[in-house]
Design a protein around this motif. Structure first.
Motif, PDB file in Angstrom:
ATOM      1  N   MET A   1      68.413  31.714  29.250  1.00 41.74           N
ATOM      2  CA  MET A   1      68.369  32.806  28.275  1.00 41.74           C
ATOM      3  C   MET A   1      67.058  32.757  27.480  1.00 41.74           C
ATOM      4  N   PHE A   2      66.645  31.539  27.093  1.00 44.70           N
ATOM      5  CA  PHE A   2      65.380  31.390  26.358  1.00 44.70           C
ATOM      6  C   PHE A   2      64.185  31.682  27.276  1.00 44.70           C
ATOM      7  N   ALA A   3      64.281  31.219  28.531  1.00 44.33           N
ATOM      8  CA  ALA A   3      63.199  31.474  29.488  1.00 44.33           C
ATOM      9  C   ALA A   3      63.062  32.970  29.750  1.00 44.33           C
ATOM     10  N   ALA A   4      64.197  33.665  29.840  1.00 38.33           N
ATOM     11  CA  ALA A   4      64.168  35.115  30.065  1.00 38.33           C
ATOM     12  C   ALA A   4      63.549  35.827  28.868  1.00 38.33           C
ATOM     13  N   HIS A   5      63.837  35.324  27.676  1.00 37.03           N
ATOM     14  CA  HIS A   5      63.255  35.924  26.466  1.00 37.03           C
ATOM     15  C   HIS A   5      61.730  35.760  26.468  1.00 37.03           C
ATOM     16  N   SER A   6      61.264  34.556  26.853  1.00 34.03           N
ATOM     17  CA  SER A   6      59.809  34.318  26.872  1.00 34.03           C
ATOM     18  C   SER A   6      59.132  35.167  27.947  1.00 34.03           C
ATOM     19  N   LEU A   7      59.892  35.496  28.990  1.00 33.37           N
ATOM     20  CA  LEU A   7      59.366  36.314  30.085  1.00 33.37           C
ATOM     21  C   LEU A   7      58.906  37.677  29.582  1.00 33.37           C
ATOM     22  N   GLN A   8      59.556  38.165  28.528  1.00 33.77           N
ATOM     23  CA  GLN A   8      59.216  39.487  27.992  1.00 33.77           C
ATOM     24  C   GLN A   8      57.804  39.527  27.409  1.00 33.77           C
ATOM     25  N   GLN A   9      57.247  38.346  27.085  1.00 32.70           N
ATOM     26  CA  GLN A   9      55.866  38.306  26.587  1.00 32.70           C
ATOM     27  C   GLN A   9      54.876  38.711  27.678  1.00 32.70           C
ATOM     28  N   GLY A  10      55.283  38.497  28.941  1.00 33.31           N
ATOM     29  CA  GLY A  10      54.409  38.872  30.057  1.00 33.31           C
ATOM     30  C   GLY A  10      53.165  38.020  30.155  1.00 33.31           C
ATOM     31  N   THR A  11      53.213  36.782  29.606  1.00 31.77           N
ATOM     32  CA  THR A  11      52.056  35.880  29.658  1.00 31.77           C
ATOM     33  C   THR A  11      52.526  34.470  29.999  1.00 31.77           C
ATOM     34  N   ALA A  12      51.578  33.620  30.385  1.00 33.49           N
ATOM     35  CA  ALA A  12      51.876  32.227  30.737  1.00 33.49           C
ATOM     36  C   ALA A  12      51.912  31.369  29.474  1.00 33.49           C
ATOM     37  N   ALA A  13      52.819  31.727  28.543  1.00 34.37           N
ATOM     38  CA  ALA A  13      52.839  31.057  27.239  1.00 34.37           C
ATOM     39  C   ALA A  13      53.873  29.947  27.149  1.00 34.37           C
ATOM     40  N   GLN A  14      54.994  30.086  27.884  1.00 30.12           N
ATOM     41  CA  GLN A  14      56.097  29.137  27.730  1.00 30.12           C
ATOM     42  C   GLN A  14      56.656  28.782  29.102  1.00 30.12           C
ATOM     43  N   TYR A  15      56.925  27.495  29.305  1.00 34.77           N
ATOM     44  CA  TYR A  15      57.619  27.052  30.517  1.00 34.77           C
ATOM     45  C   TYR A  15      58.705  26.091  30.067  1.00 34.77           C
ATOM     46  N   PHE A  16      59.861  26.133  30.722  1.00 33.27           N
ATOM     47  CA  PHE A  16      61.031  25.382  30.277  1.00 33.27           C
ATOM     48  C   PHE A  16      61.446  24.348  31.322  1.00 33.27           C
ATOM     49  N   ILE A  17      61.697  23.126  30.856  1.00 29.26           N
ATOM     50  CA  ILE A  17      62.209  22.063  31.722  1.00 29.26           C
ATOM     51  C   ILE A  17      63.568  21.632  31.180  1.00 29.26           C
ATOM     52  N   LEU A  18      64.590  21.696  32.031  1.00 37.43           N
ATOM     53  CA  LEU A  18      65.922  21.228  31.662  1.00 37.43           C
ATOM     54  C   LEU A  18      66.210  19.934  32.415  1.00 37.43           C
ATOM     55  N   LEU A  19      66.476  18.874  31.673  1.00 39.07           N
ATOM     56  CA  LEU A  19      66.877  17.593  32.259  1.00 39.07           C
ATOM     57  C   LEU A  19      68.390  17.454  32.113  1.00 39.07           C
ATOM     58  N   ILE A  20      69.096  17.400  33.249  1.00 34.39           N
ATOM     59  CA  ILE A  20      70.546  17.165  33.242  1.00 34.39           C
ATOM     60  C   ILE A  20      70.782  15.745  33.759  1.00 34.39           C
ATOM     61  N   ILE A  21      71.507  14.948  32.965  1.00 37.42           N
ATOM     62  CA  ILE A  21      71.846  13.582  33.396  1.00 37.42           C
ATOM     63  C   ILE A  21      73.346  13.555  33.619  1.00 37.42           C
ATOM     64  N   THR A  22      73.766  13.152  34.809  1.00 38.29           N
ATOM     65  CA  THR A  22      75.154  13.306  35.198  1.00 38.29           C
ATOM     66  C   THR A  22      75.608  12.178  36.120  1.00 38.29           C
ATOM     67  N   ASP A  23      76.944  11.974  36.186  1.00 34.17           N
ATOM     68  CA  ASP A  23      77.468  11.011  37.160  1.00 34.17           C
ATOM     69  C   ASP A  23      77.773  11.700  38.495  1.00 34.17           C
ATOM     70  N   GLY A  24      77.493  13.019  38.566  1.00 37.63           N
ATOM     71  CA  GLY A  24      77.494  13.697  39.860  1.00 37.63           C
ATOM     72  C   GLY A  24      78.742  14.437  40.255  1.00 37.63           C
ATOM     73  N   GLU A  25      79.817  14.295  39.493  1.00 41.06           N
ATOM     74  CA  GLU A  25      81.070  14.979  39.840  1.00 41.06           C
ATOM     75  C   GLU A  25      81.015  16.407  39.291  1.00 41.06           C
ATOM     76  N   ILE A  26      80.567  17.372  40.079  1.00 42.10           N
ATOM     77  CA  ILE A  26      80.405  18.749  39.591  1.00 42.10           C
ATOM     78  C   ILE A  26      81.631  19.587  39.962  1.00 42.10           C
ATOM     79  N   THR A  27      82.088  20.408  39.012  1.00 42.57           N
ATOM     80  CA  THR A  27      83.277  21.236  39.223  1.00 42.57           C
ATOM     81  C   THR A  27      82.910  22.687  39.549  1.00 42.57           C
ATOM     82  N   ASP A  28      81.911  23.212  38.862  1.00 45.76           N
ATOM     83  CA  ASP A  28      81.580  24.649  39.012  1.00 45.76           C
ATOM     84  C   ASP A  28      80.388  24.857  39.960  1.00 45.76           C
ATOM     85  N   LEU A  29      80.477  24.317  41.170  1.00 49.16           N
ATOM     86  CA  LEU A  29      79.345  24.360  42.106  1.00 49.16           C
ATOM     87  C   LEU A  29      78.902  25.801  42.399  1.00 49.16           C
ATOM     88  N   ASP A  30      79.859  26.705  42.621  1.00 51.61           N
ATOM     89  CA  ASP A  30      79.497  28.089  42.956  1.00 51.61           C
ATOM     90  C   ASP A  30      78.777  28.777  41.798  1.00 51.61           C
TER      91      ASP A  30
END
Length: 534
Positions: free
Chosen positions: A405-434
């Motif tokens: 949502m934040f990345a999409a908001h920055s996209l509206q600037q139409g410039t190379a001003a913001q890039y987002f990195i999300l770090l997820i740390i997990t034990d790997g048991e994912i429920t909502d794969l789809d």
């Protein structure tokens, strides 16, 4: 995996240096050292000596290899040189600084006060460092076809391919590009291709270029069809509807046959030179990298009070979650000016309602989930652990959609001003794969990358599937990801490795992902790099 390495030149100047010479001013020199571990420093480069000067601007640039995925600790030392010996131990120390290369390249101008030792200033002395990537960032794009090539095969036509050579300074021909083979075709049209200008001709538009056309044989005994010589300047005259044509000449045939004309025509349909920006161009141009952390607090991690739990904090104050946060965060923080990082947990019951939340602020402040620096994330994690109940299920999509949502908001600037990195740390048991697949496909169209670090000994097949290394990730409806934005790494591979090893692997893809995104959008850096005259 190929490391993302760049060559950087550092320009150094100083002001108000201490004066150590009697009867004249100091003769300063700057030496650049890199942390070699174990309290040792290794010299990388040094400037020239500037005579009698307290405000030197060093002419010689300091050159260093730059890796985004490493924290490269540097030390700049200024010495007053009073003899011809290379050893600096017998010269007066005028002050120095310690910093990271990431801090320097992410600042347009990096100025710090000089210190004689930690906490003790070297008078009013300051040092100013600016960085510039060493490269000609132009690329040659070529589109080539041929007509009426000689037939070389007994039972069919030729299988032609092209090789381009540049004349080296030593006078030899150096291969710079080889095309694909087009089977059984005397009038081939090769795929468009690109070669860095530096590679293609060393940036010299009049450097001789030899093009060789040959008939491919699987045993390697390719038959020469013919050659031609040209320059990039000549090829550049090709334009829409007016290709540049060359006769393809086989010199031996020409000598033997009186009525020999040529062995075909090579046509340059298009020759364009474009600027291709690098990761450093974007970072130095003002692109901010925003770092967000998501921590898995599901029950499959085990009770944090039990030593068997992945959330158990050992007597020395660490666990795999904390080590992953430190490892990745310590690199990324140099590229974010405010050093405020949003950090979330998911999969736990949180007070006061004890409802399961898939996106709660680690600091329990949903309106302001920002932590001050990486230490702030670590402190928030330690404080929240006893206050929540590990539960489930393990849903990744809410936190991916949150950052998107934040990345999409920055996209509206139409410039190379913001890039987002999300770090997820997990034990790997994912429920909502789809739902996670759909979230990643949506995010692939945005300026963001996702790093997943798997802790513990679980089967990480789902994580490897999301990584997409074995093929393009698709949503349940079959929509493919616009680009590969997920990097998965199991922490167990790095348990006994140096701390920086994990960050080097998980962050190695980010520069390519950032550049590929802005190239896809056609966005140059906010502040364009100055092109140096060759």
């Amino acid at each position: 995996m190929a490391a993302c390495v760049f060559r950087v030149e550092l320009s150094v100047s100083c002001r108000s240096l201490l004066d150590r010479d009697l009867g004249s001013r100091s003769d300063p020199l700057c030496v650049l050292l890199e942390d070699a571990g174990g309290g040792r420093w290794a010299e990388l480069d040094r400037t020239e000596k500037v005579k009698n000067c307290q405000d030197p601007e060093f002419c010689k640039k300091l050159v260093v290899d730059y890796y985004f995925e490493k924290v490269q600790k540097l030390k700049f030392g200024i010495y007053d040189i009073d003899n011809k010996s290379f050893d600096l131990n017998d010269d007066d120390y005028l002050g120095g600084i310690e910093c990271t290369l990431g801090q320097v390249v992410s600042s347009s101008v990096f100025t710090r006060p000089l210190e004689l030792k930690q906490g003790k200033l070297a008078g009013k002395g300051t040092i100013t460092i600016s960085a510039e990537e060493i490269k000609d960032n132009r690329v040659v794009h070529l589109e080539i076809e041929a007509q009426n090539l000689d037939k070389k095969d007994i039972f069919g036509k030729s299988d032609p391919f092209l090789e381009f050579y540049k004349r080296s300074d030593a006078g030899t021909w150096q291969l710079v590009y080889r095309s694909e083979v087009i089977k059984n075709n005397l009038n081939p049209c090769w795929k468009k291709f690109s070669v860095p200008l530096q590679t293609f001709c060393g940036g010299d538009f009049n450097k001789p270029i030899k093009v060789q056309c040959a008939d491919y044989d699987s045993d390697g005994s390719h038959d020469l069809i013919g050659t031609l010589e040209t320059t990039l300047a000549q090829m550049q005259t090709a334009g829409a509807g007016s290709p540049v044509e060359y006769e393809c000449i086989h010199s031996e045939k020409k000598q033997k046959k009186k009525n020999y004309k040529n062995s075909g025509i090579i046509r340059i349909k298009s020759c364009k030179i474009e600027t291709e920006y690098s990761f450093l161009d974007y970072v130095m141009g003002g692109c901010q990298i925003n770092f967000t952390v998501g921590v898995d607090f599901t029950a499959s991690n085990g009770d944090p009070k039990s030593p068997d739990s992945l959330h158990y904090i050992s007597p020395d104050g660490v666990n795999e979650y904390l080590m992953a946060i430190w490892s990745v965060g310590s690199v990324v923080q140099d590229y974010d000016t405010d050093k405020l990082f949003p950090a979330f947990g998911f999969g736990a019951q949180v007070p006061p309602s004890w409802q399961v939340s898939h996106e709660f602020a680690l600091n329990f402040n949903p309106s302001n989930p920002y932590c001050q620096g990486i230490q702030g994330i670590v402190d928030a994690y330690r404080q929240i652990l006893p206050q929540i109940r590990l539960y489930g299920p393990t849903n990744f999509s809410p936190i991916i959609n949150h950052v998107a949502m934040f990345a999409a908001h920055s996209l509206q600037q139409g410039t190379a001003a913001q890039y987002f990195i999300l770090l997820i740390i997990t034990d790997g048991e994912i429920t909502d794969l789809d739902q996670t697949r759909q979230a990643i496909v949506n995010a692939s169209k945005l300026p963001m990358s996702i790093i997943i670090v798997g802790v513990g000994e679980a089967d990480f097949k789902a994580m490897e599937f999301l990584d997409g290394d074995s093929g393009v990730l698709k949503s349940v409806t079959g929509e493919p990801a616009a680009r590969d934005i997920v990097q998965f790494v199991p922490f167990r591979q790095f348990k006994n490795a140096p701390r920086e090893a994990l960050s080097q692997v998980v962050l190695a893809e980010v520069p390519k992902q950032l550049v590929s995104y802005y190239k896809w959008q056609g966005w140059p850096p906010l502040k364009l790099p100055e092109i140096k005259a060759m």
